[in-house]
Structures are given as C-alpha cells and as structure tokens.
Write a protein that holds these residues in place. Structure first.
Motif, PDB file in Angstrom:
ATOM      1  N   HIS A 172      -3.679   0.649  11.076  1.00  0.00           N
ATOM      2  CA  HIS A 172      -2.865   0.738   9.870  1.00  0.00           C
ATOM      3  C   HIS A 172      -3.406  -0.133   8.743  1.00  0.00           C
ATOM      4  O   HIS A 172      -3.019   0.028   7.603  1.00  0.00           O
ATOM      5  CB  HIS A 172      -1.417   0.342  10.185  1.00  0.00           C
ATOM      6  CG  HIS A 172      -1.284  -0.995  10.849  1.00  0.00           C
ATOM      7  ND1 HIS A 172      -1.364  -1.163  12.200  1.00  0.00           N
ATOM      8  CD2 HIS A 172      -1.089  -2.230  10.334  1.00  0.00           C
ATOM      9  CE1 HIS A 172      -1.212  -2.451  12.504  1.00  0.00           C
ATOM     10  NE2 HIS A 172      -1.046  -3.117  11.388  1.00  0.00           N
ATOM     11  N   ASP A 173      -4.317  -1.092   9.067  1.00  0.00           N
ATOM     12  CA  ASP A 173      -4.936  -1.913   8.036  1.00  0.00           C
ATOM     13  C   ASP A 173      -6.309  -1.374   7.635  1.00  0.00           C
ATOM     14  O   ASP A 173      -6.996  -1.963   6.803  1.00  0.00           O
ATOM     15  CB  ASP A 173      -5.083  -3.357   8.515  1.00  0.00           C
ATOM     16  CG  ASP A 173      -3.746  -4.073   8.582  1.00  0.00           C
ATOM     17  OD1 ASP A 173      -2.940  -3.865   7.656  1.00  0.00           O
ATOM     18  OD2 ASP A 173      -3.514  -4.816   9.547  1.00  0.00           O
ATOM     19  N   ASP A 174      -6.739  -0.286   8.269  1.00  0.00           N
ATOM     20  CA  ASP A 174      -8.063   0.274   7.987  1.00  0.00           C
ATOM     21  C   ASP A 174      -7.962   1.342   6.902  1.00  0.00           C
ATOM     22  O   ASP A 174      -6.929   1.972   6.711  1.00  0.00           O
ATOM     23  CB  ASP A 174      -8.661   0.884   9.252  1.00  0.00           C
ATOM     24  CG  ASP A 174      -8.906  -0.166  10.348  1.00  0.00           C
ATOM     25  OD1 ASP A 174      -8.844  -1.369  10.004  1.00  0.00           O
ATOM     26  OD2 ASP A 174      -9.139   0.222  11.496  1.00  0.00           O
ATOM     27  N   ILE A 175      -9.083   1.533   6.214  1.00  0.00           N
ATOM     28  CA  ILE A 175      -9.176   2.563   5.179  1.00  0.00           C
ATOM     29  C   ILE A 175     -10.365   3.447   5.518  1.00  0.00           C
ATOM     30  O   ILE A 175     -11.491   2.961   5.670  1.00  0.00           O
ATOM     31  CB  ILE A 175      -9.343   1.937   3.784  1.00  0.00           C
ATOM     32  CG1 ILE A 175      -8.123   1.062   3.452  1.00  0.00           C
ATOM     33  CG2 ILE A 175      -9.526   3.007   2.726  1.00  0.00           C
ATOM     34  CD1 ILE A 175      -8.248   0.322   2.143  1.00  0.00           C
ATOM     35  N   ALA A 176     -10.115   4.732   5.669  1.00  0.00           N
ATOM     36  CA  ALA A 176     -11.167   5.678   6.042  1.00  0.00           C
ATOM     37  C   ALA A 176     -12.214   5.759   4.939  1.00  0.00           C
ATOM     38  O   ALA A 176     -11.948   5.406   3.775  1.00  0.00           O
ATOM     39  CB  ALA A 176     -10.550   7.058   6.283  1.00  0.00           C
ATOM     40  N   PRO A 177     -13.441   6.196   5.281  1.00  0.00           N
ATOM     41  CA  PRO A 177     -14.479   6.355   4.252  1.00  0.00           C
ATOM     42  C   PRO A 177     -13.985   7.184   3.077  1.00  0.00           C
ATOM     43  O   PRO A 177     -13.464   8.287   3.242  1.00  0.00           O
ATOM     44  CB  PRO A 177     -15.607   7.063   5.013  1.00  0.00           C
ATOM     45  CG  PRO A 177     -15.413   6.631   6.440  1.00  0.00           C
ATOM     46  CD  PRO A 177     -13.924   6.539   6.628  1.00  0.00           C
ATOM     47  N   THR A 178     -14.125   6.604   1.878  1.00  0.00           N
ATOM     48  CA  THR A 178     -13.600   7.216   0.651  1.00  0.00           C
ATOM     49  C   THR A 178     -14.703   7.302  -0.388  1.00  0.00           C
ATOM     50  O   THR A 178     -15.403   6.310  -0.644  1.00  0.00           O
ATOM     51  CB  THR A 178     -12.424   6.372   0.098  1.00  0.00           C
ATOM     52  OG1 THR A 178     -11.435   6.205   1.113  1.00  0.00           O
ATOM     53  CG2 THR A 178     -11.807   7.045  -1.115  1.00  0.00           C
ATOM     54  N   ARG A 179     -14.855   8.461  -0.985  1.00  0.00           N
ATOM     55  CA  ARG A 179     -15.834   8.628  -2.065  1.00  0.00           C
ATOM     56  C   ARG A 179     -15.222   8.072  -3.349  1.00  0.00           C
ATOM     57  O   ARG A 179     -14.117   8.455  -3.743  1.00  0.00           O
ATOM     58  CB  ARG A 179     -16.191  10.106  -2.219  1.00  0.00           C
ATOM     59  CG  ARG A 179     -16.820  10.695  -0.956  1.00  0.00           C
ATOM     60  CD  ARG A 179     -16.968  12.203  -1.075  1.00  0.00           C
ATOM     61  NE  ARG A 179     -17.994  12.583  -2.049  1.00  0.00           N
ATOM     62  CZ  ARG A 179     -19.298  12.720  -1.753  1.00  0.00           C
ATOM     63  NH1 ARG A 179     -19.719  12.513  -0.512  1.00  0.00           N
ATOM     64  NH2 ARG A 179     -20.165  13.080  -2.687  1.00  0.00           N
ATOM     65  N   ILE A 180     -15.934   7.145  -3.992  1.00  0.00           N
ATOM     66  CA  ILE A 180     -15.387   6.426  -5.147  1.00  0.00           C
ATOM     67  C   ILE A 180     -16.334   6.558  -6.339  1.00  0.00           C
ATOM     68  O   ILE A 180     -17.541   6.799  -6.194  1.00  0.00           O
ATOM     69  CB  ILE A 180     -15.166   4.937  -4.827  1.00  0.00           C
ATOM     70  CG1 ILE A 180     -16.481   4.278  -4.420  1.00  0.00           C
ATOM     71  CG2 ILE A 180     -14.123   4.787  -3.726  1.00  0.00           C
ATOM     72  CD1 ILE A 180     -16.387   2.770  -4.225  1.00  0.00           C
ATOM     73  N   SER A 181     -15.756   6.375  -7.529  1.00  0.00           N
ATOM     74  CA  SER A 181     -16.556   6.375  -8.758  1.00  0.00           C
ATOM     75  C   SER A 181     -16.788   4.958  -9.270  1.00  0.00           C
ATOM     76  O   SER A 181     -17.473   4.763 -10.273  1.00  0.00           O
ATOM     77  CB  SER A 181     -15.851   7.190  -9.844  1.00  0.00           C
ATOM     78  OG  SER A 181     -14.549   6.669 -10.089  1.00  0.00           O
ATOM     79  N   GLY A 182     -16.206   3.964  -8.624  1.00  0.00           N
ATOM     80  CA  GLY A 182     -16.366   2.566  -9.017  1.00  0.00           C
ATOM     81  C   GLY A 182     -15.484   1.689  -8.165  1.00  0.00           C
ATOM     82  O   GLY A 182     -14.584   2.169  -7.465  1.00  0.00           O
ATOM     83  N   PHE A 183     -15.723   0.366  -8.239  1.00  0.00           N
ATOM     84  CA  PHE A 183     -14.967  -0.573  -7.408  1.00  0.00           C
ATOM     85  C   PHE A 183     -13.787  -1.156  -8.187  1.00  0.00           C
ATOM     86  O   PHE A 183     -13.665  -2.372  -8.349  1.00  0.00           O
ATOM     87  CB  PHE A 183     -15.889  -1.686  -6.906  1.00  0.00           C
ATOM     88  CG  PHE A 183     -16.924  -1.215  -5.930  1.00  0.00           C
ATOM     89  CD1 PHE A 183     -16.625  -1.087  -4.587  1.00  0.00           C
ATOM     90  CD2 PHE A 183     -18.203  -0.880  -6.359  1.00  0.00           C
ATOM     91  CE1 PHE A 183     -17.578  -0.648  -3.681  1.00  0.00           C
ATOM     92  CE2 PHE A 183     -19.168  -0.445  -5.465  1.00  0.00           C
ATOM     93  CZ  PHE A 183     -18.852  -0.316  -4.121  1.00  0.00           C
TER      94      PHE A 183
END
Length: 652
Positions: A172-183
């Motif tokens: 529940h504290d993890d975040i799946a691989p996400t395609r991002i345009s910036g941090f």
C-alpha cells in the motif's frame, strides 16, 4: 508625528527607575510573544516545505510526451523505512530528479547522506548488498524530507523488470511504474495531514500569544492612565493623547519585537532537534524567511499599539474619573452569551468538518474564554468581598471588583493553557491504540504462477545467508499469493539479513512484516505526542512568563495603594495573602472551566474515551499551572516590599 514620538520617548525616560522597569516588562512580554509567533509561522512553513520536497516521489501520470518512468517502493533496515525510487529515462536529456546533479544512468545508485552513512556502518549483508550498483553520488537536501531520511534513487533501463512490474498486492506504500513528464508530483496524504495538524497546533499557540501580546500593551496601565489623564486635564486633545499612547506602545513593542526575533534566531539550533515525521529538521526549515520576519516586526508593534488605544477610552472620555480612580462599571453578561454561542456550534463539527471551519471555531472559543474571564473574576470578587471574614479576603475581593481585567491578566495565560491541555488531553492517543503487530514473519507478494518456484528460491537464498526460516505460500488479496518467511525471531539483525536475501526475488518489491506496515501509524502517534509536548511547552512558557510579568506589573500599578495600606498598619503577610487569593481563586475557577471547555471542544474529534496518557497530561498541566502562578507571586514579593518602603507620591 516626530514631536509626538519625541515626547513619548521623554515620558518613557522620565518615568523613573520603576517606570523604566514597567516598560522593560512590556519589552520582555512582547519579545516572548514575538519569538513564539515566529516559531508558529516557521512551523507551518516548514511542514509545507517538507510536503513540497516529498511530492516528487508521488508521481503524476503523463497525459502525453512522457520523458521517464518512475516507480517507488518502501524497504526497511534497522527498523527504519527506506524509500527506494527507480527511474528510467525514455529519451536523452530527461530532467534530473530533485536533489540529483543529473539523471541516473542504468545501474547507478544515489543515496541520501544518512543512508550512505548507515550502509558503511552496518554489515554488508544487512544493507549494502541491497544497494549494489555503480556509485552515483549523494542526494541533495532538495529531495529529502529531513536530514536523517533514508532514500535511494536507482537508475534503470526502460525495459528492466523493475520498470515493467505490477503493483504488489500488499504494497500500500508502493507506487507502480508510472510514465511521467517531469518530477513535479503531488503532496501525499500524510504530508497534508501533518500540515493540518501544524495549523491546528498553531491556533492553540497563537491565540494565547495574541492575548498575551494584547495584555503586554496594558502592563503598567494604571500608571500610564494617570499620567495621560493629567495631560488631558491640562489641555491635551484626545488626538494627542491617542498619538502619545500609540507612540509609547510602538516604541516599546518594536524594541521587544526585535529582541524576540533575535531570541528566536538563537533558539533555531535547538528547534532543529525536535523530531517529527521521522527525523529532525534542516536549519533552513526553521527560518521563516525575510518577508515573514519583517511582517511580524511590523504587525506586532501595530497590534500592541492598537490594543493600547482600545484601553484609552476611559482616559479620553473621562480623564477626571481616571484621576479620581473611580471604579469602572461592571461588565455585561453578553460576554457569557458570546461563549455559549460559540460552544453551541462545537457539536456540529466532526471529522468531516473542513480544517478552516475547525480553525475558526477553535479560535473563537479561545477568544470567548478570554472575553468571559474578566466577567467571572468580577463575579468572584463580589462573592469574596461579601463573604470575607478576614482582611485579606476583603482586600482581594475589592481588588477583583475594582479592576477584574488586571486580575484576569495575571492568570489568563495559565487558564488559556488549561484550554489547550483539555483539548489535547482528550485527543492524545494511547500507546496501545494500534496493538502489537507481528515482527517475526516476512511477507512478499508474488505472482501466483511463479509462487512455487519463488518459494524454493527463497529457501535457498535464506539458507545461503545463514537465516533459519520456514517458507510458505498463502493466499493474498484477491487472486494474489503471498510468500511468508517465518523467522521465529524479531531480532532486527536477523530480519535485515533475511530482507537482503529476499531482495530482488520479485522485481520492485520488498519483503515486509506486519510491524513494518504499522510503523507509519506508530510514527504518527509518536508525532502527535511530540506535538502535544511541544504545544504545551510553548503554552506554559507563555503562561508562566505572563503570570510573572503581570504580577510584577500589577505591583507597580498599585505601588502607592500598597504603600499607604502598609503605612496604615496592614501587615505584609496580609497583603501577600490578598494577592494569592486574587490570583489562585480565579485560576482555580477559570482554569478548571477552561479545561472543561477545551475537552468539550475536543469531543467531536475524540476516537475514544480519555486514556492514561491524556489524564497524566491534564494532571501535570494543572500542577504546573498552579505552581507557575504561585511561583510568580513569590518571585514578585521582594518588589512588593520595595514599593511599600516609601509611601510618598512619585513625580512620574
């Protein structure tokens, strides 16, 4: 206006030694208020800064033109959380994550300073072996919530298993691989929660500070009223009287504000050591910024000047009445009606109420208690005077009737702190609220199709690492599977070696215990208790300073009355007994009432009945409150002996 300031300055300097002492008391009171006000402002800005620095780890999916992939999962070492961020560039020149000089190349590992130091100190099989890769460097402060935070940023290739893995069923504290345009990211729920708690804590601190600051403007008010009334009677216009009052108040308040800002700067090294949210603070977090400091240096003197002007109505309207020392008319019952109206709104609040509404209601309740205080003191004075059987009781009762506001100012700080203690005491969480979670079984979410093969690999890895464990596979959430390694011990070194052995078994996932899952909750409870201690410490600092300063100021205001009473044969022990009665009696009544009102305001938010910790907090507050006021009275006894030594009128 320069002439008015010059005259005010000459009147300040010409007030004699005791007049300057009264002004010094005002300076000290404003200094305490200013330093603690800056602390409240800095605390809110600091939590906001933490939320902003953490936001980049909570990625927002790109609608188009993604430049990188980001995944986050939580690992643990030495019973401390480790945030592991995996990033992969989708195109050359992708922006670097915050705190990094460049985008990590595949295989590079960047560590926070605290994590790098821990990796050197612990055996490699507990931590360093999990962080294998080319050294990329240290993560800067811009990416860390606090100096001791453990964070690792790993560079990956876009097609690596870590960047294509799904989300763990128990992560529940993890975040799946996400395609991002910036941090950029968004603030986490925990960060927002801390900001809300900081805002509520600020209300619990700032309102008493404002009351104390307003009281500071009225210190030695009797001496000033007599002097200004005399000027009014010899021809000074109301405008001139008001201008001189503002000038005198602003001069002393500005000196106090500058002193308070300097005092706050001296306290910042100590403030950085307060551990909340898992660690201490950066020094930059405790500095509110140039503009907020300048704003406080301007606003505080203006508020003190405004408060002083409000107290001038009697001088401007009836200077002869002030000169004759006429008793002002009794205060009206409408003050109590205002308090009841605010309390009637409290039951409508609850967990779903907006933070702005809660903040406003708490502020109004605070102010209403302060508004009712003088009315209650006046009522107590009439009761004490009517039932007095000894001279001390009669003197105390008449004093409370004659000037209930001054008597209330002496105990208002402690009484308002009682409100804080009552509110916090009911909400302070108990140590057993979350129970005791299991720390002997490591769990790892695994793909159902690979559960058997992965369990065999887990046995081999654990055996190679020298960790004795029983490995089984159980049903997880939905159709998932969870690999469970029963260690049979909660020894942190054994657990860390087992975590290292299982690291990488499932890409992007770490083995955790049930205790790990609850660690965030325990940390929040500890932070609430730390915040409780901090708020109460600040409140009691204000309360004790207020009691001591106003007790000394009250003696200076009534020095001629005390001297004449002593000259007429009143023993010093009677005068001291009267002073004790006119402080401890209102304190007992209004302090107890404020505690009850604070508990009533906390009822809509209480999860359960008061626990032992909350009860102890209340009892300690009551004890410290009475001890502080009694100590303030004892500390000012030498000043009382000094002013009774010479009953002759002074020229100031």
């Amino acid at each position: 206006m320069s002439g008015i300031f010059g005259l005010a300055w000459r009147l300040l300097r010409g007030g004699g030694r005791r007049g300057m002492l009264g002004s010094a008391l005002t300076v000290v009171a404003v200094a305490v208020s200013t330093s603690l006000l800056l602390f409240a402002v800095a605390a809110n800005l600091a939590f906001q800064g933490r939320a902003d620095r953490e936001a980049w780890r909570n990625p927002v999916a790109a609608a188009r033109d993604a430049v990188a992939i980001q995944a986050v999962h939580l690992d643990h070492v030495d019973d401390r959380p480790v945030t592991v961020v995996d990033v992969a560039a989708l195109e050359p020149g992708a922006p670097a994550p915050p705190g990094l000089a460049r985008f990590p190349a595949p295989g590079e590992v960047w560590l926070s300073p605290a994590l790098a130091d821990l990796a050197k100190r612990l055996p490699a099989n507990r931590l360093a072996d999990r962080l294998s890769g080319k050294g990329g460097g240290l993560i800067g402060d811009a990416a860390l919530v606090h100096p001791d935070e453990l964070v690792a940023v790993r560079g990956q290739a876009p097609g690596s298993p870590v960047m294509t893995a799904g989300l763990a069923v128990d992560g529940h504290d993890d975040i799946a691989p996400t395609r991002i345009s910036g941090f950029t990211g968004t603030r986490t729920d925990n960060a927002i929660g801390y900001q809300i708690l900081a805002l509520i804590a600020s209300v619990l601190m700032v309102v008493p500070l404002l009351v104390f600051g307003g009281a500071a403007a009225r210190l030695t008010v009797a001496r000033r009223d007599q002097r200004l009334a005399a000027l009014r009677l010899v021809g000074a216009t109301p405008g001139q009287v008001v201008a001189m009052t503002v000038a005198e108040a602003v001069i002393t308040a500005f000196a106090g504000a500058v002193l308070g800002a300097a005092l706050y700067l001296l306290m910042t090294p100590l403030l950085t050591r307060i551990e909340i949210g898992g660690g201490p603070w950066f020094v930059a977090d405790t500095w509110p910024g140039v503009l907020p400091v300048l704003a406080v240096l301007v606003v505080v003197p203006l508020l003190v000047g405004l408060s002083a002007v409000v107290g001038l109505r009697r001088v401007v309207v009836s200077p002869l009445g002030v000169a004759k020392r006429e008793t002002p008319p009794a205060m009206r019952f409408v003050r109590v009606v205002a308090l009841l109206a605010v309390l009637a709104v409290v039951p409508t609040l609850g967990m779903g109420a907006g933070v702005g509404v809660v903040t406003v209601v708490l502020s109004l309740a605070f102010l209403a208690v302060n508004l009712v205080g003088p009315w209650v003191v006046g009522l107590l004075g009439r009761i004490v005077a009517a039932s007095a059987r000894r001279p001390a009781g009669l003197l105390a009762g008449r004093r409370m009737i004659d000037d209930p506001r001054a008597a209330w100012r002496t105990v208002s700080g402690v009484a308002l702190t009682g409100f804080v203690a009552g509110f916090i005491g009911l909400l302070t969480p108990g140590t057993g609220l979350l129970g005791q979670a299991d720390a002997t079984n490591l769990r790892l979410a695994v793909p159902p199709a690979k559960a058997a093969a992965l369990s065999e690999q887990a046995r081999e890895r654990l055996a190679t690492a020298g960790v004795r464990a029983t490995v089984t596979v159980k049903a997880g959430g939905g159709r998932g599977k969870v690999l469970v390694a029963a260690l049979g011990t909660s020894d942190v070194a054994v657990t860390d070696r087992a975590r290292t052995a299982l690291d990488g078994l499932v890409p992007g996932r770490s083995a955790t215990t049930a205790a790990d899952d609850d660690r965030s909750g325990f940390r929040i409870l500890d932070d609430v208790r730390t915040g409780t201690v901090t708020v109460l410490a600040v409140s009691f600092l204000v309360a004790i300073a207020s009691a001591g300063i106003t007790a000394a100021s009250s003696i200076l205001d009534r020095r001629q009355t005390y001297a004449l009473l002593h000259l007429a044969g009143t023993p010093m022990k009677v005068l001291n007994a009267a002073r004790r009665t006119e402080t401890l009696l209102p304190l007992a009544v209004m302090g107890g009432g404020a505690i009850a009102i604070g508990m009533f305001c906390a009822l809509p938010f209480a999860l359960s009945t008061m626990n032992v910790s909350g009860l102890v907090t209340l009892l300690v507050c009551v004890g410290l409150g009475f001890a502080g006021v009694a100590g303030a009275g004892a500390a000012s006894a030498p000043l009382l002996r000094s002013v009774t030594a010479n009953p002759a009128p002074r020229p100031d």
